[in-house]
Design a protein around this motif. Sequence first.
Motif, mmCIF file in Angstrom:
data_model
loop_
_atom_site.group_PDB
_atom_site.id
_atom_site.type_symbol
_atom_site.label_atom_id
_atom_site.label_comp_id
_atom_site.label_asym_id
_atom_site.label_seq_id
_atom_site.Cartn_x
_atom_site.Cartn_y
_atom_site.Cartn_z
ATOM 1 N N LYS A 141 0.817 -1.230 0.000
ATOM 2 C CA LYS A 141 0.000 0.000 0.000
ATOM 3 C C LYS A 141 0.847 1.274 0.000
ATOM 4 C CE LYS A 141 -3.996 -2.180 2.177
ATOM 5 N NZ LYS A 141 -3.643 -3.519 1.693
ATOM 6 N N CYS A 142 1.980 1.214 -0.668
ATOM 7 C CA CYS A 142 2.905 2.357 -0.827
ATOM 8 C C CYS A 142 3.396 2.904 0.515
ATOM 9 C CB CYS A 142 2.246 3.491 -1.614
ATOM 10 S SG CYS A 142 1.534 3.000 -3.169
ATOM 11 N N GLU A 143 3.366 2.063 1.560
ATOM 12 C CA GLU A 143 3.747 2.585 2.876
ATOM 13 C C GLU A 143 5.264 2.684 3.117
ATOM 14 O OE1 GLU A 143 1.278 0.198 5.383
ATOM 15 O OE2 GLU A 143 -0.477 1.455 4.919
ATOM 16 N N PRO A 144 6.060 1.677 2.721
ATOM 17 C CA PRO A 144 7.497 1.779 3.035
ATOM 18 C C PRO A 144 8.161 2.994 2.379
ATOM 19 C CG PRO A 144 6.927 -0.441 2.260
ATOM 20 C CD PRO A 144 5.729 0.427 2.022
ATOM 21 N N GLY A 145 9.155 3.546 3.060
ATOM 22 C CA GLY A 145 9.897 4.688 2.514
ATOM 23 C C GLY A 145 10.638 4.280 1.236
ATOM 24 N N ILE A 146 10.774 5.221 0.314
ATOM 25 C CA ILE A 146 11.421 4.916 -0.971
ATOM 26 C C ILE A 146 12.888 5.356 -0.936
ATOM 27 C CG2 ILE A 146 11.418 5.448 -3.454
ATOM 28 C CD1 ILE A 146 8.349 5.942 -3.144
ATOM 29 N N ARG A 147 13.779 4.418 -1.239
ATOM 30 C CA ARG A 147 15.204 4.778 -1.338
ATOM 31 C C ARG A 147 15.626 5.000 -2.764
ATOM 32 N NH1 ARG A 147 18.648 0.940 2.606
ATOM 33 N NH2 ARG A 147 17.778 1.678 4.559
ATOM 34 N N ASN A 148 15.031 4.196 -3.656
ATOM 35 C CA ASN A 148 15.420 4.318 -5.066
ATOM 36 C C ASN A 148 14.331 3.719 -5.963
ATOM 37 O OD1 ASN A 148 17.012 5.076 -7.173
ATOM 38 N ND2 ASN A 148 18.752 3.760 -6.654
ATOM 39 N N VAL A 149 14.323 4.161 -7.209
ATOM 40 C CA VAL A 149 13.389 3.617 -8.196
ATOM 41 C C VAL A 149 14.221 3.241 -9.414
ATOM 42 C CG1 VAL A 149 11.377 4.101 -9.657
ATOM 43 C CG2 VAL A 149 11.538 5.147 -7.388
ATOM 44 N N LYS A 150 14.042 2.025 -9.897
ATOM 45 C CA LYS A 150 14.822 1.566 -11.063
ATOM 46 C C LYS A 150 13.872 1.022 -12.112
ATOM 47 C CE LYS A 150 19.301 1.860 -10.052
ATOM 48 N NZ LYS A 150 19.941 1.219 -8.922
ATOM 49 N N PHE A 151 14.135 1.393 -13.355
ATOM 50 C CA PHE A 151 13.366 0.806 -14.460
ATOM 51 C C PHE A 151 14.258 -0.276 -15.070
ATOM 52 C CE2 PHE A 151 11.870 5.422 -14.742
ATOM 53 C CZ PHE A 151 10.789 5.202 -13.902
ATOM 54 N N ARG A 152 14.127 -1.487 -14.556
ATOM 55 C CA ARG A 152 15.017 -2.565 -15.017
ATOM 56 C C ARG A 152 14.791 -2.857 -16.499
ATOM 57 N NH1 ARG A 152 14.797 -7.191 -10.297
ATOM 58 N NH2 ARG A 152 15.623 -5.875 -8.643
ATOM 59 N N GLY A 153 15.860 -2.847 -17.261
ATOM 60 C CA GLY A 153 15.772 -3.190 -18.683
ATOM 61 C C GLY A 153 15.574 -1.974 -19.580
ATOM 62 N N ILE A 154 15.455 -0.778 -18.989
ATOM 63 C CA ILE A 154 15.110 0.408 -19.784
ATOM 64 C C ILE A 154 16.199 0.739 -20.818
ATOM 65 C CG2 ILE A 154 16.064 2.231 -18.248
ATOM 66 C CD1 ILE A 154 12.621 2.479 -19.861
ATOM 67 N N GLU A 155 17.462 0.405 -20.495
ATOM 68 C CA GLU A 155 18.538 0.756 -21.426
ATOM 69 C C GLU A 155 18.396 0.009 -22.753
ATOM 70 O OE1 GLU A 155 18.901 -0.602 -18.372
ATOM 71 O OE2 GLU A 155 19.488 -2.623 -18.988
ATOM 72 N N LYS A 156 17.691 -1.116 -22.731
ATOM 73 C CA LYS A 156 17.512 -1.892 -23.976
ATOM 74 C C LYS A 156 16.186 -1.561 -24.662
ATOM 75 C CE LYS A 156 20.490 -5.794 -23.097
ATOM 76 N NZ LYS A 156 20.479 -6.752 -21.994
ATOM 77 N N ALA A 157 15.382 -0.709 -24.034
ATOM 78 C CA ALA A 157 14.058 -0.394 -24.601
ATOM 79 C C ALA A 157 14.209 0.464 -25.851
ATOM 80 C CB ALA A 157 13.219 0.347 -23.561
ATOM 81 N N GLN A 158 13.395 0.178 -26.836
ATOM 82 C CA GLN A 158 13.453 0.943 -28.089
ATOM 83 C C GLN A 158 12.105 1.552 -28.407
ATOM 84 O OE1 GLN A 158 14.900 -1.696 -31.119
ATOM 85 N NE2 GLN A 158 16.805 -2.085 -30.012
ATOM 86 N N ILE A 159 12.154 2.791 -28.870
ATOM 87 C CA ILE A 159 10.915 3.459 -29.279
ATOM 88 C C ILE A 159 10.331 2.688 -30.458
ATOM 89 C CG2 ILE A 159 9.956 5.594 -30.260
ATOM 90 C CD1 ILE A 159 12.271 7.100 -28.899
ATOM 91 N N ILE A 160 9.063 2.356 -30.390
ATOM 92 C CA ILE A 160 8.429 1.651 -31.515
ATOM 93 C C ILE A 160 8.378 2.636 -32.685
ATOM 94 C CG2 ILE A 160 6.235 0.649 -32.287
ATOM 95 C CD1 ILE A 160 6.032 -0.621 -29.475
ATOM 96 N N ASN A 161 8.882 2.162 -33.823
ATOM 97 C CA ASN A 161 9.166 3.058 -34.950
ATOM 98 C C ASN A 161 8.052 4.008 -35.360
ATOM 99 O OD1 ASN A 161 11.512 3.593 -36.235
ATOM 100 N ND2 ASN A 161 11.706 1.463 -36.952
ATOM 101 N N ARG A 162 6.817 3.497 -35.449
ATOM 102 C CA ARG A 162 5.754 4.352 -35.974
ATOM 103 C C ARG A 162 5.394 5.498 -35.026
ATOM 104 N NH1 ARG A 162 3.363 0.042 -33.845
ATOM 105 N NH2 ARG A 162 1.272 0.138 -32.946
ATOM 106 N N ILE A 163 5.848 5.403 -33.770
ATOM 107 C CA ILE A 163 5.581 6.501 -32.822
ATOM 108 C C ILE A 163 6.199 7.802 -33.344
ATOM 109 C CG2 ILE A 163 6.225 7.360 -30.523
ATOM 110 C CD1 ILE A 163 5.635 4.560 -29.440
ATOM 111 N N LYS A 164 7.341 7.684 -34.035
ATOM 112 C CA LYS A 164 8.003 8.892 -34.556
ATOM 113 C C LYS A 164 7.090 9.590 -35.567
ATOM 114 C CE LYS A 164 12.395 6.765 -33.614
ATOM 115 N NZ LYS A 164 13.503 5.988 -34.115
ATOM 116 N N ASN A 165 6.472 8.815 -36.445
ATOM 117 C CA ASN A 165 5.528 9.398 -37.412
ATOM 118 C C ASN A 165 4.313 9.966 -36.707
ATOM 119 O OD1 ASN A 165 6.942 8.857 -39.666
ATOM 120 N ND2 ASN A 165 5.943 6.875 -40.053
ATOM 121 N N TYR A 166 3.840 9.226 -35.727
ATOM 122 C CA TYR A 166 2.639 9.675 -35.009
ATOM 123 C C TYR A 166 2.904 11.004 -34.311
ATOM 124 C CZ TYR A 166 0.517 5.042 -35.697
ATOM 125 O OH TYR A 166 -0.016 3.896 -36.225
ATOM 126 N N MET A 167 4.101 11.152 -33.753
ATOM 127 C CA MET A 167 4.431 12.429 -33.079
ATOM 128 C C MET A 167 4.425 13.552 -34.087
ATOM 129 S SD MET A 167 7.164 12.146 -30.093
ATOM 130 C CE MET A 167 6.903 10.987 -28.762
#
Length: 310
Positions: free
Chosen positions: A160-186
């Motif tokens: 329930k979000c009670e414990p204090g937060i020391r850090n937040v990590k997005f595991r695997g984010i360095e390998k994430a790639q923008i899905i190509n058509r998003i560039k056109n959509y933008m």
Amino acid sequence: MVDESYLLLAGGVGAAKFIDGLAQIISQRSIKIIVNTGDDINLFGLQICPDIDIITYTLANLVDNEKGWGYKNESFNCLSVLNHFYEYKWFNAGDKDLATHIYRTDLLNQQYNKDEVTSIICRKLGVEAEIIPMCNQSVATYIETDTKKMHFEEYYIKYKCEPGIRNVKFRGIEKAQIINRIKNYMNNAQKIILCPSNPIVSIGTILSIPGMKELLKTYKNKVYGISPIIQGAPIKGPADKLMRWKGLEVSPVGVASFYKEFLGHFIIDKKDKGLVQSIENLGINCYTFDTLMKNIEKKKKLAKFVINLN
Ligand code: GDP
């Protein structure tokens, strides 16, 4: 009905409220939504995508409006048996919801990627808006608390979000790639809209995909955001805790400063009108409106206000 094209960045419940209103005033076919997948989790051998499901069920008119997630008229028979077998007694998945997870997992096992699976599920459920996972690669948001590291869903539901937060990590984010058509959509979008979602673990996850912020910067003059913070607090969820962890003031100004490199326009609640100047001082056009979406009329009014801004 105005027929234009809007590209949204979204988390779950907060975003779904705005999207619900938007889909009532413009055609779903004009709406494309990049959804956070950092909350995705594998439980019971099934791939669960909480934010994608909230947005999908909302647009398919299947969502439980009271809770803001899951199917309406849901039962929990399967879960009651699964809880005999598994340790995850904190996770709530109804019978109908589990059917989505079974189907998704089946398609993923057949080598469809998350983007393809999402569009198949949307088509089968009659969703005409385009829901796009933020990436096809696996990214998992982990919260490091004072006692242990845990998946965001565990932090949110079990603890329930009670414990204090020391850090937040997005595991695997360095390998994430923008899905190509998003560039056109933008490029083609009339407006790019950051929904009123958690700035750190919903929008922030999408922004952490390599190249995403730089891409948004190019379109700063058509990037609009809606504050998820009203009068110094989120409506629901741990955005305040996470913003404090990030060193941000828990206010629309804090959110705006986090987005300022690429945010051209910001809609804040009229109760926060005293903050307009501070936001404009960041080089962002600021507007006030009733942003508390308590019912469908309020959702529609806010959506109409945002799309009519120029
Ligand atoms: P989650 O992934 O399901 O937690 O959903 P989101 O990240 O999309 O949304 C969480 C955020 O939505 C919280 O920070 C809330 O303050 C915000 N939110 C929820 N309802 C409303 C609302 O009616 N108005 C505004 N402005 N923000 C809202």
